[in-house]
Motif scaffolding. Structure first.
Motif, PDB file in Angstrom:
ATOM      1  N   ALA A 159       0.826  -1.197   0.000  1.00 16.46           N
ATOM      2  CA  ALA A 159       0.000   0.000   0.000  1.00 16.46           C
ATOM      3  C   ALA A 159       0.870   1.261   0.000  1.00 16.46           C
ATOM      4  N   ALA A 160       1.983   1.227   0.753  1.00 14.15           N
ATOM      5  CA  ALA A 160       2.885   2.386   0.780  1.00 14.15           C
ATOM      6  C   ALA A 160       3.496   2.621  -0.601  1.00 14.15           C
ATOM      7  N   LEU A 161       3.864   1.556  -1.290  1.00 12.37           N
ATOM      8  CA  LEU A 161       4.412   1.688  -2.644  1.00 12.37           C
ATOM      9  C   LEU A 161       3.353   2.212  -3.614  1.00 12.37           C
ATOM     10  N   LEU A 162       2.128   1.704  -3.473  1.00 10.35           N
ATOM     11  CA  LEU A 162       1.040   2.204  -4.314  1.00 10.35           C
ATOM     12  C   LEU A 162       0.780   3.689  -4.068  1.00 10.35           C
ATOM     13  N   LEU A 163       0.946   4.097  -2.832  1.00 12.62           N
ATOM     14  CA  LEU A 163       0.763   5.506  -2.484  1.00 12.62           C
ATOM     15  C   LEU A 163       1.775   6.387  -3.218  1.00 12.62           C
ATOM     16  N   ILE A 164       2.991   5.875  -3.386  1.00 13.84           N
ATOM     17  CA  ILE A 164       3.997   6.633  -4.146  1.00 13.84           C
ATOM     18  C   ILE A 164       3.561   6.760  -5.597  1.00 13.84           C
ATOM     19  N   TYR A 165       3.108   5.634  -6.181  1.00 10.85           N
ATOM     20  CA  TYR A 165       2.638   5.693  -7.568  1.00 10.85           C
ATOM     21  C   TYR A 165       1.430   6.606  -7.699  1.00 10.85           C
ATOM     22  N   SER A 166       0.572   6.606  -6.678  1.00 14.33           N
ATOM     23  CA  SER A 166      -0.599   7.479  -6.716  1.00 14.33           C
ATOM     24  C   SER A 166      -0.184   8.935  -6.681  1.00 14.33           C
ATOM     25  N   SER A 167       0.852   9.254  -5.920  1.00 13.92           N
ATOM     26  CA  SER A 167       1.301  10.641  -5.820  1.00 13.92           C
ATOM     27  C   SER A 167       1.905  11.145  -7.123  1.00 13.92           C
ATOM     28  N   THR A 168       2.386  10.237  -7.975  1.00  8.71           N
ATOM     29  CA  THR A 168       2.954  10.639  -9.275  1.00  8.71           C
ATOM     30  C   THR A 168       1.885  10.671 -10.362  1.00  8.71           C
ATOM     31  N   GLY A 169       0.657  10.256 -10.015  1.00  8.43           N
ATOM     32  CA  GLY A 169      -0.407  10.232 -11.004  1.00  8.43           C
ATOM     33  C   GLY A 169      -0.401   8.992 -11.878  1.00  8.43           C
ATOM     34  N   THR A 170       0.414   8.017 -11.521  1.00 10.75           N
ATOM     35  CA  THR A 170       0.491   6.783 -12.316  1.00 10.75           C
ATOM     36  C   THR A 170      -0.796   5.989 -12.208  1.00 10.75           C
ATOM     37  N   ILE A 171      -1.396   5.979 -11.044  1.00 11.56           N
ATOM     38  CA  ILE A 171      -2.644   5.240 -10.816  1.00 11.56           C
ATOM     39  C   ILE A 171      -3.661   6.168 -10.162  1.00 11.56           C
ATOM     40  N   PRO A 172      -4.947   5.846 -10.267  1.00 10.47           N
ATOM     41  CA  PRO A 172      -5.967   6.658  -9.608  1.00 10.47           C
ATOM     42  C   PRO A 172      -5.838   6.581  -8.088  1.00 10.47           C
ATOM     43  N   ASP A 173      -6.277   7.624  -7.409  1.00  8.93           N
ATOM     44  CA  ASP A 173      -6.164   7.661  -5.951  1.00  8.93           C
ATOM     45  C   ASP A 173      -6.990   6.568  -5.276  1.00  8.93           C
ATOM     46  N   ILE A 174      -8.070   6.127  -5.921  1.00 11.31           N
ATOM     47  CA  ILE A 174      -8.944   5.132  -5.313  1.00 11.31           C
ATOM     48  C   ILE A 174      -8.283   3.782  -5.153  1.00 11.31           C
ATOM     49  N   VAL A 175      -7.211   3.534  -5.910  1.00  9.18           N
ATOM     50  CA  VAL A 175      -6.572   2.212  -5.881  1.00  9.18           C
ATOM     51  C   VAL A 175      -6.027   1.883  -4.492  1.00  9.18           C
ATOM     52  N   VAL A 176      -5.382   2.880  -3.851  1.00  3.26           N
ATOM     53  CA  VAL A 176      -4.748   2.618  -2.553  1.00  3.26           C
ATOM     54  C   VAL A 176      -5.769   2.199  -1.498  1.00  3.26           C
ATOM     55  N   PRO A 177      -6.816   2.982  -1.252  1.00  4.54           N
ATOM     56  CA  PRO A 177      -7.791   2.538  -0.235  1.00  4.54           C
ATOM     57  C   PRO A 177      -8.503   1.246  -0.628  1.00  4.54           C
ATOM     58  N   ALA A 178      -8.728   1.044  -1.936  1.00  5.36           N
ATOM     59  CA  ALA A 178      -9.386  -0.192  -2.373  1.00  5.36           C
ATOM     60  C   ALA A 178      -8.497  -1.396  -2.086  1.00  5.36           C
ATOM     61  N   TYR A 179      -7.211  -1.260  -2.343  1.00  5.02           N
ATOM     62  CA  TYR A 179      -6.277  -2.363  -2.097  1.00  5.02           C
ATOM     63  C   TYR A 179      -6.186  -2.669  -0.607  1.00  5.02           C
ATOM     64  N   ILE A 180      -6.098  -1.608   0.212  1.00  6.23           N
ATOM     65  CA  ILE A 180      -6.033  -1.799   1.669  1.00  6.23           C
ATOM     66  C   ILE A 180      -7.308  -2.469   2.169  1.00  6.23           C
ATOM     67  N   ALA A 181      -8.457  -2.006   1.667  1.00  6.00           N
ATOM     68  CA  ALA A 181      -9.739  -2.561   2.110  1.00  6.00           C
ATOM     69  C   ALA A 181      -9.836  -4.045   1.754  1.00  6.00           C
ATOM     70  N   CYS A 182      -9.455  -4.393   0.519  1.00  4.77           N
ATOM     71  CA  CYS A 182      -9.532  -5.795   0.098  1.00  4.77           C
ATOM     72  C   CYS A 182      -8.545  -6.662   0.883  1.00  4.77           C
ATOM     73  N   GLY A 183      -7.295  -6.180   0.973  1.00  2.00           N
ATOM     74  CA  GLY A 183      -6.277  -6.961   1.669  1.00  2.00           C
ATOM     75  C   GLY A 183      -6.608  -7.174   3.131  1.00  2.00           C
ATOM     76  N   PHE A 184      -6.988  -6.094   3.812  1.00  2.00           N
ATOM     77  CA  PHE A 184      -7.288  -6.229   5.229  1.00  2.00           C
ATOM     78  C   PHE A 184      -8.625  -6.910   5.463  1.00  2.00           C
ATOM     79  N   GLY A 185      -9.516  -6.863   4.458  1.00  2.00           N
ATOM     80  CA  GLY A 185     -10.743  -7.645   4.567  1.00  2.00           C
ATOM     81  C   GLY A 185     -10.430  -9.129   4.640  1.00  2.00           C
ATOM     82  N   ILE A 186      -9.490  -9.578   3.804  1.00  2.00           N
ATOM     83  CA  ILE A 186      -9.068 -10.990   3.842  1.00  2.00           C
ATOM     84  C   ILE A 186      -8.418 -11.323   5.179  1.00  2.00           C
ATOM     85  N   ILE A 187      -7.538 -10.428   5.649  1.00  2.00           N
ATOM     86  CA  ILE A 187      -6.821 -10.682   6.904  1.00  2.00           C
ATOM     87  C   ILE A 187      -7.776 -10.720   8.088  1.00  2.00           C
TER      88      ILE A 187
END
Length: 381
Positions: free
Chosen positions: A49-77
């Motif tokens: 998630a921290a690495l995705l946050l870096i990509y999000s800050s450069t505009g490489t990916i949409p901002d929604i990706v980071v919270p979505a990834y955290i939500a899915c990952g921690f939902g499994i955990i």
């Protein structure tokens, strides 16, 4: 008359309680190990998630990706932890549910590869982490199934779709983030390897401790708790073995039943704790004055059985008479003033084809004769 069921010498109620306690301890240990595993997986998701946050800050990916990834990952955990705490995992032979857990994590990673192909490189690297964790608990068949499932997902991604799999490197920050993906992926794989090594070392130490415990249990199962001599079951087994050996080698086997004279008077006059010390001292004395191949055990109460392999009757009588004098000359007043301890013994030698019961009966008759003759003497038959 009522009866109490006994399991391994323990009343049924106590045995059931002990079994429940062992089961609880095993489950608690498994639960603790699963918690550690889930904590490590959660830390790995946070790293991604921290690495995705870096990509999000450069505009490489949409901002929604980071919270979505955290939500899915921690939902499994969180779901896995909840099921583990409720004991769901313990219903199955595989207490870690390796296949379902790996499948969920692979599905998550592959789903994000399809959704966010701009950073698919990061998610594909996550597969190494997933399978590193899975390998800690997976059997050979489970590993093959996981590998086949991952292969199928990658075939779909690379062969049957035209999804543009990307490794961001357009800007310095993207290149830095991509470098960190590689560095942290390798680091996490190394950490899992070290964790696995620590687990193996812990299992090895536990195995050593268990072997030592089993050795100690076997030793205690053969020894009389009070005197440290062989117990009745063990000395009788040794008698059978010595009889068979004597028959094979055609060598004499003598034995002696030894009884401490007036031992009940010692208990009555000086107390049972003193009587126990007398028995221990007597056993130590005998051990110290017999040969290395002789066998000495507690036959019952204050009676002891001494096996004398390769020893004819006259030599056995002389050996027992020497032991009688040694015991009688000990300074028993150290236990209590005026105390004196002597022994009587019945000595006999095996006859051809004689059974253990028959030779013990003859030794017992000789012991009875020694007592009738006034005690503190050796009788031979």
């Amino acid at each position: 008359m009522g009866s109490t069921a006994v399991i391994s010498g323990m009343p049924a109620g106590n045995a059931d309680g002990a079994e429940r306690a062992r089961t609880f301890a095993v489950r608690a240990r498994r639960m603790k190990q699963r918690r550690q595993m889930f904590d490590l997986i959660a830390a790995s998701y946070l790293t991604d998630a921290a690495l995705l946050l870096i990509y999000s800050s450069t505009g490489t990916i949409p901002d929604i990706v980071v919270p979505a990834y955290i939500a899915c990952g921690f939902g499994i955990i969180v779901g896995s932890i909840a099921l583990s705490e409720l004991g769901f995992h313990d219903r199955f032979k595989d207490h870690y549910l390796v296949l379902p857990t790996a499948a969920l994590n692979v599905a998550l990673v592959m789903g994000f590869c399809f959704w966010v192909p701009q950073v698919a490189f990061l998610f594909l690297c996550s597969l190494f982490i997933i399978f590193s964790f899975a390998s800690l608990r997976a059997s050979t068949s489970q590993s093959l199934i996981c590998w086949a499932a991952m292969t199928g997902a990658l075939v779909v991604l690379f062969v049957f779709t035209d999804t543009p799999i990307a490794m961001p490197n357009g800007t310095l920050l993207e290149r830095t983030a991509t470098m960190l993906v590689l560095v942290l992926t390798i680091g996490r794989c190394m950490f899992v390897g070290m964790y696995s090594s620590a687990m193996r070392q812990s299992l090895y130490k536990r195995g050593v401790q268990l072997r030592e415990a089993y050795r100690r249990i076997e030793e205690l199962a053969e020894l009389d708790e009070l005197t440290g001599t062989f117990n009745r079951r063990c000395i009788m087994r040794m008698l059978d073995e010595e009889i068979a050996r004597a028959e094979r080698s055609a060598t004499p086997l003598s034995l002696a039943l030894i009884d401490l004279d007036w031992f009940k008077r010692i208990n009555d006059s000086f107390g049972h704790p003193t009587g126990d010390e007398v028995l221990r001292t007597f056993a130590i004395t005998i051990f110290a004055n017999i040969r290395s191949f002789d066998r000495f055990g507690r036959y019952g109460g204050e009676e002891f059985l001494l096996l004398l392999p390769n020893t004819p009757r006259e030599e056995a009588h002389a050996l027992l008479d020497r032991l009688r004098k040694i015991v009688g000359e000990l300074d028993w007043s150290a236990f209590s003033s005026g105390m004196r301890v002597t022994l009587s013994a019945g000595v006999t030698t095996m006859s051809p084809d004689e059974t253990a019961e028959a030779v013990l009966a003859r030794a017992d008759s000789a012991l009875y004769a020694a007592k009738e003759e006034g005690r503190d003497r050796i009788a031979t038959t």
